[in-house]
Design an enzyme around this catalytic site. Sequence first.
Site: not given
Ligand code: NAD
Length: 267
Positions: A73, A104, A107, A122, A191
């Site tokens: 990741r 949350q 990255d 987080h 998001g």
């Molecule tokens: P999630 O994976 O549960 O949900 C992601 C949300 O983003 C969904 O509701 C989806 O419909 C929406 N989405 C998808 N593509 C999008 C776009 N282009 N624009 C706007 N919205 C979009 O993520 P979450 O609710 O943040 O919770 C999961 C946990 O996983 C978090 O607490 C986080 O800490 C962690 N996480 C972090 C990362 C990162 O840092 N990039 C990535 C994955 C998970």
Amino acid sequence: MEPASGVTRRLVERLSKAKTLAVLTGAGVSQESGVPTFRGEEGLWRQHRAEELATWQAFETDPKLVWSWYDYRRQVVSDSEPNPAHAAIAELEKGYPHFSLITQNTDGLHERAGSTALVELHGSIWRARCTAEQTVHDLPESPLTQIPPLCPDCGSLLRPDVVWYGEPLPMDAYERSHEIASSCDAMLVVGTSAVVHPAASLPLVAKHMGAFVVEVNPAYTPISALVDATLLGKAGDIMQELAAGVLEAVEAAGGTAPDTVSNSASA
Ligand code: NAD
């Protein structure tokens, strides 16, 4: 005619009148940078679901497997750039005298886009914590040369400095985010699937305290029925349009948001 994005003049005006703006982001904000969210097919890694790997139990059983997933990741993020949604949020920060970003995400892409008023709920995949002494260490090297990495001070196992499923949030970050949600005039929720608590309750706290709450997501979420508006679409497109409109309105009103705000308007 109303724009297809839902970014109406009324909504832009309402946001531009907020003195205190809060933005809460989740994994969806980084999706357009090529960083997968946890839900859905793209969240799978070597057939493991994120929920199986992002736990203390998984780490205790197989720290090498869990660190290999984090190493993967971290490389995905290293090879990615902040996208227009991160940039728009960083721009919004400049337009408000009182602005806070609660993420949350772990990255680091908000910081790379220039956001500074940031609460990382987080943690960060770019830091590690000693499992023996709880000391926190920056871990910028990617890919890692040693898996699992060990504490440079005492040689114990390091763990990612993130919040895993079933673990409490860092108290200071949670208190700060609760304070922000309780006192903001408006909140943008971008998001996030709004199912991971306690972060998911922050928009409801804001709403309860009288804030104007707008959600940006390609899909409806459990909070959609409770917020003032849901803008259905990708964060990159919508946040660019929203930030440009709001900053123009703030500028037209004299450069910064006013001292008082009425919560009577709706989108
Ligand atoms: P999630 O994976 O549960 O949900 C992601 C949300 O983003 C969904 O509701 C989806 O419909 C929406 N989405 C998808 N593509 C999008 C776009 N282009 N624009 C706007 N919205 C979009 O993520 P979450 O609710 O943040 O919770 C999961 C946990 O996983 C978090 O607490 C986080 O800490 C962690 N996480 C972090 C990362 C990162 O840092 N990039 C990535 C994955 C998970």
